[in-house]
Design a protein around this motif. Structure first.
Motif, PDB file in Angstrom:
ATOM      1  N   LEU A 173      39.102  48.396  35.084  1.00 23.84           N
ATOM      2  CA  LEU A 173      39.304  47.098  35.995  1.00 23.84           C
ATOM      3  C   LEU A 173      38.070  46.283  35.945  1.00 23.84           C
ATOM      4  CD1 LEU A 173      40.603  49.103  39.186  1.00 23.84           C
ATOM      5  CD2 LEU A 173      42.209  47.914  37.640  1.00 23.84           C
ATOM      6  N   PHE A 175      35.938  42.747  37.047  1.00 23.21           N
ATOM      7  CA  PHE A 175      35.768  41.875  38.063  1.00 23.21           C
ATOM      8  C   PHE A 175      36.796  40.944  38.388  1.00 23.21           C
ATOM      9  CE2 PHE A 175      33.597  38.465  40.529  1.00 23.21           C
ATOM     10  CZ  PHE A 175      33.473  39.108  41.556  1.00 23.21           C
ATOM     11  N   VAL A 186      31.718  35.782  43.676  1.00 28.72           N
ATOM     12  CA  VAL A 186      30.361  36.503  43.161  1.00 28.72           C
ATOM     13  C   VAL A 186      29.355  36.703  44.223  1.00 28.72           C
ATOM     14  CG1 VAL A 186      30.650  35.205  40.882  1.00 28.72           C
ATOM     15  CG2 VAL A 186      29.575  34.140  42.915  1.00 28.72           C
TER      16      VAL A 186
ATOM     17  N   PHE B 175      27.179  40.496  43.671  1.00 28.80           N
ATOM     18  CA  PHE B 175      27.506  40.452  42.281  1.00 28.80           C
ATOM     19  C   PHE B 175      26.329  39.575  41.475  1.00 28.80           C
ATOM     20  CE2 PHE B 175      29.929  38.532  38.529  1.00 28.80           C
ATOM     21  CZ  PHE B 175      30.045  39.722  37.802  1.00 28.80           C
ATOM     22  N   SER B 176      26.266  38.225  42.062  1.00 31.02           N
ATOM     23  CA  SER B 176      25.508  37.199  41.528  1.00 31.02           C
ATOM     24  C   SER B 176      24.032  37.714  41.233  1.00 31.02           C
ATOM     25  CB  SER B 176      25.182  36.014  42.715  1.00 31.02           C
ATOM     26  OG  SER B 176      26.485  35.376  42.824  1.00 31.02           O
ATOM     27  N   VAL B 186      31.921  38.182  34.506  1.00 31.57           N
ATOM     28  CA  VAL B 186      33.181  38.607  35.363  1.00 31.57           C
ATOM     29  C   VAL B 186      34.198  39.389  34.692  1.00 31.57           C
ATOM     30  CG1 VAL B 186      33.285  36.502  36.791  1.00 31.57           C
ATOM     31  CG2 VAL B 186      34.280  36.656  34.278  1.00 31.57           C
ATOM     32  N   SER B 187      33.719  39.682  33.097  1.00 33.04           N
ATOM     33  CA  SER B 187      34.680  40.857  32.456  1.00 33.04           C
ATOM     34  C   SER B 187      34.263  42.270  32.434  1.00 33.04           C
ATOM     35  CB  SER B 187      34.912  40.244  31.096  1.00 33.04           C
ATOM     36  OG  SER B 187      33.545  40.130  30.473  1.00 33.04           O
ATOM     37  N   SER B 188      32.943  42.255  33.221  1.00 30.50           N
ATOM     38  CA  SER B 188      32.557  43.865  33.278  1.00 30.50           C
ATOM     39  C   SER B 188      33.495  44.407  34.203  1.00 30.50           C
ATOM     40  CB  SER B 188      31.163  43.720  33.783  1.00 30.50           C
ATOM     41  OG  SER B 188      30.151  42.766  33.107  1.00 30.50           O
ATOM     42  N   ASN B 189      33.270  45.671  33.920  1.00 34.08           N
ATOM     43  CA  ASN B 189      34.251  46.734  34.884  1.00 34.08           C
ATOM     44  C   ASN B 189      33.634  47.006  36.076  1.00 34.08           C
ATOM     45  OD1 ASN B 189      32.930  49.503  35.038  1.00 34.08           O
ATOM     46  ND2 ASN B 189      33.237  49.177  32.745  1.00 34.08           N
ATOM     47  N   ILE B 190      34.433  47.243  37.202  1.00 36.56           N
ATOM     48  CA  ILE B 190      33.584  47.409  38.617  1.00 36.56           C
ATOM     49  C   ILE B 190      32.832  48.576  38.647  1.00 36.56           C
ATOM     50  CG2 ILE B 190      35.765  45.929  39.463  1.00 36.56           C
ATOM     51  CD1 ILE B 190      36.949  48.596  40.582  1.00 36.56           C
ATOM     52  N   ILE B 193      29.334  47.648  37.697  1.00 37.30           N
ATOM     53  CA  ILE B 193      28.623  46.553  38.526  1.00 37.30           C
ATOM     54  C   ILE B 193      28.237  47.152  39.654  1.00 37.30           C
ATOM     55  CG2 ILE B 193      29.398  44.802  40.091  1.00 37.30           C
ATOM     56  CD1 ILE B 193      31.473  43.767  38.125  1.00 37.30           C
TER      57      ILE B 193
END
Lengths: 381, 381
Positions: A173, A175, A186, B175-176, B186-190, B193
């Motif tokens: 999944l 973000f 964000v 996240f920022s 934003v394409s990173s997985n959760i 993160i």
């Protein structure tokens, strides 16, 4: 999802919801009379919440029943973000889930998201949300679950067993994918961004189909699960969706813990219940006795009638008669409210007795019952 | 951080690093001769990695020593994202951390991020990264840690104990804030993160100052920790930063597991070591014997000399002599390479003996040693 003059998202319900349109918008299935009769033919009866269509929509409920008939079984999963006190609307999925368990004899998993609640609200401490978890668990147990077939767990305690599977889910999944579904951006904290993976884990506690009874506003969460479940070797989660019990204060939106007069709390004493219903319950009756006798009530917007219909008056003949008399003007607003007050206080009195007994059963549901023991020994991969 | 013709970030080191400028760019402190002498005065000696300035930069090392002298103590923390095999560069922080432990008698915590490695790489399975974790732990133990004062833990196992504190940390990081530091988008997985919060947790394992020996490329991670630690009631993490042992193939960048000829692996046999050094070790010597005799070698770019200087030749007089002879042309490239081959094989032989013995000690470091037992009983809040 916002549409016309109402909006239903996992974090907000606004306006008067058009449930038939919601089914089309969300792409779910209506629970047909045929499906209801199938359940009746299996279990021998039909719960009023099914009969009265408070549970009205589903995904894959037909496949769940098919699996059950084929001897594959299924399991139930629901959960709760703990709060300072639960109101009667919160009990709907638990009462219905307990009924399904009684009828099908299947396992139930109940996730208490003390982590989510803490991370979503700047004002709450982790000590608070864990304290609320312990309190809410008593109300949940009072719905009538089987202590040997039900596992109630708090995320902050059961994380060790869930984490390996959680990171496999998380890896699938991005973000971008979760932010729309969960209302994130964000500026969201990195814990709440990870959280959806922990909500998905219990759908994979068994290698069978999982059925989730929940409000239809929760549906978007499960769409993510359905996108990735099979790639991890599990079933897409099935769901059975409920409507919202309208808030006391009017027929729109849903009950909110932040507006105390909009809800009846499980801890409200008889006097408080009477005062709230008499003072706040939004009426479809006429403003004077004379007008009510002459014109009758509008049942579609009358909150006491809807609460009786959806929850508190299980007798079909009796609710029909109440509706008829109130609509025709034979029954007055004060009378229907009094009926609701009695029903509510009756329900709450029994609930509090069960809640008192639940105190001794917490350890079974969390740690020592048959299913709980199995679950603590299992690392989900 | 990219600057001029080199770049140092937690996920990439490129070009010939100007370490003096890096101190200014990162805003860290140079380890002064005064600070080195203070360490010597406390512990009675100075590790070659300090004396030769492979550990060259710090944050709050002065405060760590002050705390220690005031009887408050401190603790050490380092870690590793497990990989298929470790190379000699990977041993630098562990060797130095073990020395600090021996001299100060303090606790050491070593986090093995089997979760991070799995989530960062689409190709890796969790089974793989956990297998590598078990393998790498043997090499780490071989650095010489005290089994009763060292706790080695894998994230996927110790998460239960870390999660409550992890979500308190996570709640303070948006996240920022993490995306720039950790190279996310934003394409990173959760999962990846959320991961930074798990890397920060061990800096708060004790209510004392935490000292982290690590490559200077890791510094940005700890800046996040320093931003939030005090608001959670803990100390800002202190660090002691090392330079990068240059890759075999040239004086720029750092050794990479994805370029096998750039590194000597801890599992390389004597023949392989000799072949790699002779074939790939980048030389600052002249292309012919005649030219070497006449012009001598450029030590600044000569990899065998730098490996000897920073790691393998601890004798100050001997390294001075090697440098002098090689620079003047008295020593040939083949000769200095042969010295390195012997030193390396000597180190690796001893390492493998210690690694063999480590197999019986794993359970102490992970579960049964004095510190490990305490840590498994503790939930970090």
């Amino acid at each position: 999802m916002a549409e016309g003059n109402y909006s239903v998202t996992p974090w907000e319900v606004k306006g008067k919801v058009d449930y038939d349109r919601l089914i089309i918008q969300f792409g779910t299935q209506k629970i047909t009379e045929e499906l209801r009769q199938e359940i009746r033919s299996i279990v021998g009866e039909m719960h009023p919440m099914l009969r009265r269509e408070i549970f009205f929509s589903h995904r894959d409920l037909d496949l769940v029943l098919k699996d059950w008939k084929a001897g594959k079984g299924f399991f139930l999963y629901t959960g709760r973000a703990p709060s300072l006190g639960m109101h009667i609307g919160h009990m709907i999925p638990f009462i219905f889930t307990a009924w399904l368990q009684q009828k099908f004899g299947v396992n139930v998993y109940i996730e208490i998201t003390d982590d989510e609640k803490f991370m979503r609200n700047l004002d709450y401490t982790l000590d608070q949300t864990r304290q609320w978890a312990l309190d809410n668990i008593l109300d949940i147990i009072a719905a009538g679950f089987d202590p040997d077939k039900t596992f109630i767990f708090q995320d902050t305690e059961y994380i060790r067993n869930m984490y390996p599977l959680a990171i496999k889910i998380a890896k699938k999944l991005t973000f971008s994918e979760v932010k729309a579904t969960f209302g994130l951006d964000v500026s969201s904290n990195i814990g709440i961004i990870f959280y959806p993976s922990l909500q998905i884990v219990p759908t994979m506690f068994e290698k069978r189909r999982c059925l989730i009874p929940a409000g239809i506003d929760q549906d978007p969460y499960w769409r993510l699960q359905r996108d990735i479940a099979e790639s991890l070797g599990y079933y897409k989660a099935a769901q059975i969706h409920s409507k919202f019990l309208p808030p006391l204060t009017g027929p729109e939106g849903k009950m909110s813990s932040s507006i105390p007069e909009s809800a009846i709390y499980l801890s409200d004493d008889p006097k408080t219940v009477e005062r709230k219903i008499m003072k706040y319950a939004f009426s479809g009756g006429q403003p004077t006795i004379e007008l009510q006798r002459k014109l009758g009530a509008n049942l579609d917007i009358d909150v006491p009638y809807q609460w009786l219909y959806y929850f508190f008056e299980e007798d079909d003949e009796r609710i029909r008669k109440i509706g008829e008399e109130y609509k025709s003007g034979k029954m007055l607003t004060g009378e229907i409210k009094q009926i609701l007050v009695e029903k509510l206080n009756n329900f709450l009195e029994k609930h509090r007795e069960r809640r008192e007994k639940a105190k001794e059963m917490v350890k079974d549901f969390k740690y020592e019952g048959k299913l709980a023991v199995q679950m603590w020994e299992k690392i989900h991969e």
